[in-house]
Scaffold this active site. Structure first.
Site, PDB file in Angstrom:
ATOM      1  CB  SER A   1      -1.042  -0.047   1.292  1.00 20.29           C
ATOM      2  OG  SER A   1      -2.076  -0.863   1.107  1.00 20.29           O
TER       3      SER A   1
ATOM      4  CG  ASP B   1       3.755  -8.366   4.799  1.00 18.91           C
ATOM      5  OD1 ASP B   1       2.844  -8.179   4.526  1.00 18.91           O
ATOM      6  OD2 ASP B   1       4.677  -7.445   5.482  1.00 18.91           O
TER       7      ASP B   1
ATOM      8  CE  LYS C   1      -5.998  -1.606   3.764  1.00 21.40           C
ATOM      9  NZ  LYS C   1      -4.549  -2.127   3.381  1.00 21.40           N
TER      10      LYS C   1
ATOM     11  CG  ASP D   1      -3.311  -0.922  -2.689  1.00 20.55           C
ATOM     12  OD1 ASP D   1      -3.865  -1.850  -3.351  1.00 20.55           O
ATOM     13  OD2 ASP D   1      -2.887  -0.524  -1.589  1.00 20.55           O
ATOM     14  CG  HIS D   2      -0.816  -3.870  -2.963  1.00 23.02           C
ATOM     15  ND1 HIS D   2      -1.724  -5.098  -2.541  1.00 23.02           N
ATOM     16  CD2 HIS D   2      -1.022  -3.115  -2.254  1.00 23.02           C
ATOM     17  CE1 HIS D   2      -2.212  -4.676  -1.112  1.00 23.02           C
ATOM     18  NE2 HIS D   2      -1.886  -3.418  -0.944  1.00 23.02           N
TER      19      HIS D   2
ATOM     20  CG  HIS E   1       0.154  -7.074  -0.489  1.00 22.98           C
ATOM     21  ND1 HIS E   1       0.922  -5.968  -0.054  1.00 22.98           N
ATOM     22  CD2 HIS E   1      -0.779  -7.263   0.424  1.00 22.98           C
ATOM     23  CE1 HIS E   1       0.162  -5.434   0.893  1.00 22.98           C
ATOM     24  NE2 HIS E   1      -0.773  -6.168   1.188  1.00 22.98           N
TER      25      HIS E   1
END
Ligand SMILES: O=C(O)[C@@H](CO)OP(=O)(O)O
Ligand SMILES: [Mn+2]
Ligand SMILES: [Mn+2]
Length: 563
Positions: A85, A175, A365, A475-476, A505
């Site tokens: 992000s 992650d 967010k 954004d991804h 992600h």
């Protein structure tokens, strides 16, 4: 990759676009964690009912296409780095590709410049009589931190005089794969043992799961940071262990436990005393390069006046961030590596050209469409033209239990802002694909994706009503792939035959769509930019507002063709 835009001295006034009119309401929608991947049972976006987005895709290739959202396209060190992000919204808002934190830290460590900077020299003054504490995310995800950077910093700090080092570890599982905390702690222990062999007193002192301990963001829940403060600074935690490996292994035995949410723990000696609480005269480094989830702790470590929770003790320390996390607040005031100087963002340009902007998201967010969008800068460029509105996120309810999150509320706010005609740009981030995707719960993510699609419909309907234009992107990736895969793309299975869940992600491209009754009929996506990425969006948005983008921006994605 620019480190600074060649903009010094250039005028702020934007030229009028020769073909596109000013004065249209432009809805800018960012779907967080929404990539494009082939249909597959682990593609939650494909599995979800998303009629609004499906309809947009039918506009390809003139009004729907894919753009890059990972790796060097967004300023990350390599094309093996997934998007995130921070870099995603930076690129979307800035219109230029900057070498990002991860890359800048790599360079500073490789050249040794990190040890010559003001930040390191500052903390170094504590090495003679104090302890060096390193606090951060134990991961090689490359989103907030990287393990190899921690390793280099440990080695470098000891070579530059640190005699007593304590590491405070936040376990990831967001992650990187859940359960990988054990391996990371093992590897860190090996490094610390090597340092001990060289006469450095180096140990892990405390820890906890990143989502429950320390790494909250946007002031969503200060209790998260308080748990971290208690464990890292005071050495107090509900769980006490003799070493960190035992801690993560034991805490993970609870069937509901996972790395993201491990409870706080402190490492204690034989007599039950914490081995590494933070004391007057110590040095502290938060080694994450990414800003959002370190800012709250940075405030607690740095601000003399602080009322978010009772710190009990406020030790007199020398504190430095890996980077300066907030350029506007200048926080922390000391840092090891200078952050990218993201300047002349589209937000600032548009404000200086009279564009009235409304930005909204829910708490988790909120900073993405404000702080990150504006180049890691908090606050307004021009408060008479801008309004940023935050919808409180649910606290203490896992996102897979409430997968619709605040999508509907955000859409309603955006709708009202559009219909009010008080704004030229209405910008939102819809969080579901990402936040629910990170839980690894496939069914919940499908529900979340449907809710995001419904929110988009509300916004597009409002744009329709005012004769406006919309531009929608992401954004991804995240929700479009929930399985860890081998090189050929086949889902990997664990020893029990279960597909390994991907909570992180992805490397996938993201869709971008334009439309709305206000979009001139001849506007379509150019075909000469096959490698375009998120940084091409800012120039595109400027065009939709009737302006030419500055010449040093990444090129616009659109052209006007009269058939
Ligand atoms: O939650 C976060 O901090 C990151 C993942 O580490 O996600 P995002 O980049 O989407 O904010
Ligand atoms: Mn995101
Ligand atoms: Mn995410």
């Amino acid at each position: 990759m620019a480190t600074r835009p060649p903009a010094e001295g250039k005028p702020w006034e934007l030229a009028a676009h020769p073909q596109l009119a000013k004065g249209k309401v432009v809805g800018v929608v960012v779907l967080d964690g929404w990539g494009e991947a082939p249909p597959d049972p682990f593609n939650c976006i494909h599995a979800a009912d998303t009629p609004t987005l499906d309809a947009l895709k039918k506009g390809a290739p003139e009004r729907w296409r894919l753009i890059k959202a990972h790796g060097t396209a967004v300023g990350l060190p390599t094309d093996d780095d997934m998007g995130n992000s921070e870099v995603g919204h930076n690129a979307l808002g800035a219109g230029q590709i900057y070498a990002q934190g991860a890359k800048l830290v790599d360079l500073a460590l490789a050249s040794g410049k990190i040890y010559e900077g003001e930040g390191f020299k500052y903390i170094q003054q504590s090495f003679e009589s104090g302890t060096l504490h390193l606090i951060g995310l134990l991961s090689d995800g490359g989103v907030h931190s990287r393990f190899d950077q921690l390793q280099l910093l440990l080695k470098g700090a000891s070579e530059h005089g640190a005699k007593r080092i304590r590491v405070h570890v936040l376990t990831d599982g967001r992650d990187v794969l859940d359960g990988s905390s054990v391996r990371f702690v093992e590897m860190l222990e090996e490094d610390l043992a090597r340092l001990r062999n060289k006469g450095v007193d180096a140990r892990i002192a405390s820890g906890g799961g990143r989502m429950y301990v320390t790494m909250d963001r946007y002031e969503n829940d200060w209790q998260v940071v308080k748990r971290g403060w208690d464990a890292h600074v005071l050495g107090e935690a509900p769980h006490k262990f003799k070493n960190a490996l035992e801690a993560v292994k034991k805490l993970r035995e609870d069937p509901k436990a996972n790395d993201q949410y491990l409870p706080p723990f402190a490492i204690v000696d034989e007599s039950g005393k914490p081995v590494g609480s933070i004391q007057d005269g110590d040095a502290v480094v938060t080694f994450n390069f990414r800003a959002d989830r370190m800012l709250m702790l940075a405030k607690a470590l740095e601000y003399e006046n602080f009322d978010k929770f009772d710190r009990v003790r406020f030790p007199k320390i020398r504190y430095a961030g890996m980077l300066q996390y907030d350029g506007e607040l200048k926080l922390p005031s000391h840092y090891l590596v200078a952050p990218p100087e993201i300047e002349r963002t589209s937000g600032e340009y548009l404000a200086r050209n009279g564009v009235r902007t409304y930005a909204c998201s829910e708490t988790v967010k909120f900073g993405h469409v404000t702080f990150f969008w504006n180049g890691n800068r908090s606050g307004y460029f021009d408060s008479s033209l801008e309004k940023y509105e935050e919808i409180p996120s649910d606290i203490s309810i896992p996102f897979n239990v409430q997968p619709k999150m605040k999508a509907l509320e955000i859409a309603q706010k955006a709708r009202d802002a559009i219909l009010s005609r008080k704004f030229d740009q209405v910008r939102v981030n819809i969080a579901n694909g990402d936040m629910v995707g990170h839980t690894g719960d496939i069914e919940a993510t499908i529900v979340g994706c449907k809710a995001a699609d419904e929110a988009v419909k509300i916004i597009l309907d409002a744009i329709e009503q005012v004769g406006g234009i919309f531009i929608l992107s992401a954004d991804h990736g995240n929700a479009e792939d929930m399985a860890k895969r081998d090189k050929s793309g086949k889902p990997l299975r664990d020893k029990d035959g279960k597909v390994q869940t991907l909570t992180s992600h992805t490397l996938n491209p993201v869709p971008i769509a334009i439309g709305g009754p206000g979009l001139a009929p001849g506007v379509r996506f150019r075909t000469d930019l096959p490698n375009a990425g998120l940084a091409n969006v800012a120039a595109t948005v400027m065009n939709l507002h009737g302006f030419e983008a500055p010449d040093y921006y990444e090129p616009t994605l659109i052209e006007v063709v009269y058939k």
